[in-house]
Scaffold this motif. Structure first.
Motif, PDB file in Angstrom:
ATOM      1  N   UNK A 196       1.116  -1.642  -0.174  1.00  0.00           N
ATOM      2  CA  UNK A 196      -0.296  -0.344   0.086  1.00  0.00           C
ATOM      3  C   UNK A 196       0.429   0.726  -0.016  1.00  0.00           C
ATOM      4  N   UNK A 197       2.100   1.572   0.576  1.00  0.00           N
ATOM      5  CA  UNK A 197       2.725   2.328   0.803  1.00  0.00           C
ATOM      6  C   UNK A 197       3.457   2.533  -0.819  1.00  0.00           C
ATOM      7  N   UNK A 198       3.880   1.555  -1.637  1.00  0.00           N
ATOM      8  CA  UNK A 198       4.244   1.488  -3.131  1.00  0.00           C
ATOM      9  C   UNK A 198       2.799   1.965  -3.736  1.00  0.00           C
ATOM     10  N   UNK A 199       1.647   1.615  -3.433  1.00  0.00           N
ATOM     11  CA  UNK A 199       0.840   2.325  -3.908  1.00  0.00           C
ATOM     12  C   UNK A 199       0.941   3.686  -3.779  1.00  0.00           C
ATOM     13  N   UNK A 200       0.599   4.213  -2.422  1.00  0.00           N
ATOM     14  CA  UNK A 200       0.564   5.120  -2.335  1.00  0.00           C
ATOM     15  C   UNK A 200       1.696   6.400  -3.302  1.00  0.00           C
ATOM     16  N   UNK A 201       2.691   5.637  -2.987  1.00  0.00           N
ATOM     17  CA  UNK A 201       4.372   6.556  -3.870  1.00  0.00           C
ATOM     18  C   UNK A 201       3.695   6.699  -5.589  1.00  0.00           C
ATOM     19  N   UNK A 253       9.875  -3.612  -7.328  1.00  0.00           N
ATOM     20  CA  UNK A 253       8.461  -3.182  -7.796  1.00  0.00           C
ATOM     21  C   UNK A 253       8.691  -1.497  -8.132  1.00  0.00           C
ATOM     22  N   UNK A 254       9.654  -0.650  -7.931  1.00  0.00           N
ATOM     23  CA  UNK A 254       9.563   0.742  -8.886  1.00  0.00           C
ATOM     24  C   UNK A 254      10.271   0.732  -9.975  1.00  0.00           C
ATOM     25  N   UNK A 255      11.403  -0.185 -10.297  1.00  0.00           N
ATOM     26  CA  UNK A 255      11.848  -0.459 -11.532  1.00  0.00           C
ATOM     27  C   UNK A 255      11.282  -1.577 -12.496  1.00  0.00           C
ATOM     28  N   UNK A 256      10.724  -2.682 -12.421  1.00  0.00           N
ATOM     29  CA  UNK A 256      10.913  -3.841 -12.420  1.00  0.00           C
ATOM     30  C   UNK A 256       9.410  -4.125 -12.677  1.00  0.00           C
ATOM     31  N   UNK A 257       8.108  -3.622 -11.961  1.00  0.00           N
ATOM     32  CA  UNK A 257       7.124  -4.724 -11.731  1.00  0.00           C
ATOM     33  C   UNK A 257       7.290  -5.190 -11.341  1.00  0.00           C
ATOM     34  N   UNK A 258       7.698  -5.728 -10.508  1.00  0.00           N
ATOM     35  CA  UNK A 258       7.308  -7.466  -9.484  1.00  0.00           C
ATOM     36  C   UNK A 258       7.884  -6.787  -8.505  1.00  0.00           C
ATOM     37  N   UNK A 259       7.540  -7.983  -7.348  1.00  0.00           N
ATOM     38  CA  UNK A 259       8.642  -8.335  -5.660  1.00  0.00           C
ATOM     39  C   UNK A 259       9.903  -8.988  -6.412  1.00  0.00           C
ATOM     40  N   UNK A 273      -4.397  -6.440  -9.795  1.00  0.00           N
ATOM     41  CA  UNK A 273      -4.019  -6.500 -11.617  1.00  0.00           C
ATOM     42  C   UNK A 273      -4.090  -4.809 -11.811  1.00  0.00           C
ATOM     43  N   UNK A 274      -2.998  -4.372 -12.492  1.00  0.00           N
ATOM     44  CA  UNK A 274      -2.372  -3.036 -12.953  1.00  0.00           C
ATOM     45  C   UNK A 274      -1.588  -1.617 -11.843  1.00  0.00           C
ATOM     46  N   UNK A 276       1.435  -2.769 -10.388  1.00  0.00           N
ATOM     47  CA  UNK A 276       2.669  -2.501 -11.313  1.00  0.00           C
ATOM     48  C   UNK A 276       2.570  -1.196 -11.662  1.00  0.00           C
ATOM     49  N   UNK A 277       1.363  -1.202 -12.601  1.00  0.00           N
ATOM     50  CA  UNK A 277       1.913  -0.295 -13.208  1.00  0.00           C
ATOM     51  C   UNK A 277       1.757   1.310 -12.971  1.00  0.00           C
ATOM     52  N   UNK A 278       1.067   0.979 -11.957  1.00  0.00           N
ATOM     53  CA  UNK A 278       0.876   2.487 -11.150  1.00  0.00           C
ATOM     54  C   UNK A 278       2.166   2.613 -10.671  1.00  0.00           C
ATOM     55  N   UNK A 279       2.742   1.786  -9.554  1.00  0.00           N
ATOM     56  CA  UNK A 279       3.761   2.099  -8.569  1.00  0.00           C
ATOM     57  C   UNK A 279       4.737   2.307  -9.535  1.00  0.00           C
ATOM     58  N   UNK A 280       5.231   1.756 -10.806  1.00  0.00           N
ATOM     59  CA  UNK A 280       6.347   2.585 -11.164  1.00  0.00           C
ATOM     60  C   UNK A 280       6.628   3.439 -12.105  1.00  0.00           C
ATOM     61  N   UNK A 281       5.803   3.954 -11.719  1.00  0.00           N
ATOM     62  CA  UNK A 281       6.315   5.663 -12.135  1.00  0.00           C
ATOM     63  C   UNK A 281       7.310   5.956 -12.441  1.00  0.00           C
ATOM     64  N   UNK A 282       7.821   6.548 -13.926  1.00  0.00           N
ATOM     65  CA  UNK A 282       9.589   7.547 -13.344  1.00  0.00           C
ATOM     66  C   UNK A 282       9.965   8.314 -12.870  1.00  0.00           C
TER      67      UNK A 282
END
Ligand code: FCB
Length: 434
Positions: A196-201, A253-259, A273-274, A276-282
């Motif tokens: 949830x922290x990563x998602x919030x980021x 998660x941020x750079x490779x879209x996975x744990x 679903x989706x 990791x797309x949200x988490x991996x913002x540039x």
């Protein structure tokens, strides 16, 4: 001054966080945070210390900014207390709180200091904790709303905005082992909270970008190099697992879209679903906080770390080359944006004698870590700045006021500030290395 110069434009700074210095916990409409609740609960914090008064920075910020100026630095990293600007974490905003950060930022700019803001340095509004806190996905959306408001308000004047500071600490220390607020002890929960922290980021990055925020946007992660105590398979597996939970858990998660996967790592969050797309913002920047290395020994009792260069007053091994090792490794493993070292520093058993603090061990700590940083830069890592933790002695979380990390000594009875020998040394070092 044996170290050669740092790249031109390199930023030199000092760092703090709201709950650790501001005090004024019940003033001007600030709502309670989980750290107010946690610190007031008997047994949670050394000697029952709380951040009620701390360094009284809320009232003394002008003098403190003058002090920052006198150190010869060009940047200041601080955090915004979410419950000061939005007392319940949702709904109404508090003008007096928002005004405080306006005045702080304006004063920094007047003094020629670049403001680096952090949105979340652990002080979640208690009002959000009461409806689930980071255990619920909704909190990620509340955080994005908060980021958007702060981004619009300060984004044209601050150099950088970091979403989170050290989400590992919020997840593991706050929800896994209960050492930090809110004090939960459940590793499955800690994994869900980290998600949830990563998602919030990610949501906050999206919200700030959509609002056209001009500041550099990024996140601050605590990271360490990891050393297996012996060459045994068990120790090497443990080192891999520790590195995966500490560093890769947030970087992947941020750079490779996975744990990450690692031997023996078997607790994972529910991911929709989706996500990791949200988490991996540039990112415009990555902030790295480095204090010590992780020593991995699977033996019982564990083989102790050699601590050849000693330890700090927290018992953390002093291991400067770990900073070089870490930076080279993450630079090889990920496509990094520009990096800031957003924290590095040492707790020392300082004594004030005749208006002076002769903190030679801290000088040695900073000097050797800057050498290690210089080596990483020379090897090609794009590091744009260094922030010493901390400007002031302050409230060191569950260690209370007993651990002193500051370049400036604080007498908590009188609130008198006294720059230590390390403050003078840092000023001279910066002048010689610009
Ligand atoms: C870091 C925190 C900071 C401070 C230092 C010593 O983990 O970000 O607030 O407590 O450690």
């Amino acid at each position: 001054m044996t170290v050669s110069k740092f790249p031109s434009g390199f930023s030199w700074g000092v760092a703090t966080a709201a709950y650790q210095i501001e005090g004024a916990a019940r003033e001007d409409g600030r709502g309670p945070s989980i750290w107010d609740t946690f610190s007031h609960f008997p047994g949670n914090v050394h000697k029952g210390h709380t951040g009620d008064v701390a360094c009284d920075h809320y009232h003394r910020y002008r003098e403190d900014i003058d002090l920052i100026g006198s150190l010869g630095v060009d940047a200041y990293r601080f955090s915004i207390a979410w419950p000061r600007v939005q007392p319940l974490g949702r709904g109404a905003w508090n003008d007096k709180g928002l005004d405080f950060y306006d005045r702080l930022v304006d004063r920094l700019l007047e003094k020629g200091l670049r403001p680096h803001a952090t949105l979340y340095h652990w002080d979640l509004p208690q009002g959000l904790q009461d409806i689930g806190g980071w255990a619920t996905r909704e909190t990620a959306q509340r955080f994005a709303d908060y980021a958007e408001v702060m981004g619009k308000r300060l984004g044209d004047r601050v150099t950088a905005i970091a979403t989170h500071n050290e989400p590992w600490c919020t997840a593991v220390l706050g929800h896994g082992i209960g050492q930090f607020a809110p004090g939960a002890r459940d590793f499955q929960l800690a994994a869900q909270v980290s998600h949830h922290l990563l998602l919030s980021h990610g949501l906050a990055m999206q919200a700030m970008r959509a609002a056209g925020v001009k500041a550099q946007l990024g996140i601050v992660l605590n990271q360490s190099s990891t050393t297996p105590a012996t060459d045994s398979q068990a120790d090497r597996d443990m080192a891999e697992r520790e590195y995966a939970t500490f560093v890769r858990w947030f970087m992947d998660p941020i750079f490779l879209k996975r744990y990450p996967k690692a031997p023996g790592l078997d607790i994972y969050p529910v991911v929709r679903e989706n996500d990791f797309e949200v988490i991996a913002q540039p990112l415009d920047f990555l902030g790295i906080n480095y204090y010590t290395r992780i020593w991995a020994s699977s033996a019982k009792p564990p083989v102790p770390a050699p601590k050849l260069m000693g330890e700090n007053d927290m018992g953390w091994e002093i291991y400067p080359q770990g900073l070089t090792e870490l930076l080279l490794k993450v630079n090889a493993d990920y496509k990094l944006p520009p990096v800031y070292i957003t924290e590095n520093g040492m707790a020392n058993a300082d004594v004030l004698e005749g208006n002076q603090v002769n903190d030679q061990p801290r000088i040695e700590y900073v000097r050797t870590h800057l050498e290690a940083l210089r080596a990483a830069i020379a090897a090609g890592v794009d590091v744009r700045g260094y922030f010493y933790w901390s400007l002031l002695d302050n409230y060191e979380w569950n260690s209370g006021y007993d651990k002193r990390f500051g370049l400036v000594h604080v007498d908590y009875e009188t609130q008198k500030r006294t720059p230590k020998a390390s403050a003078h040394w840092y000023r001279d070092f910066i002048a010689a290395n610009r």
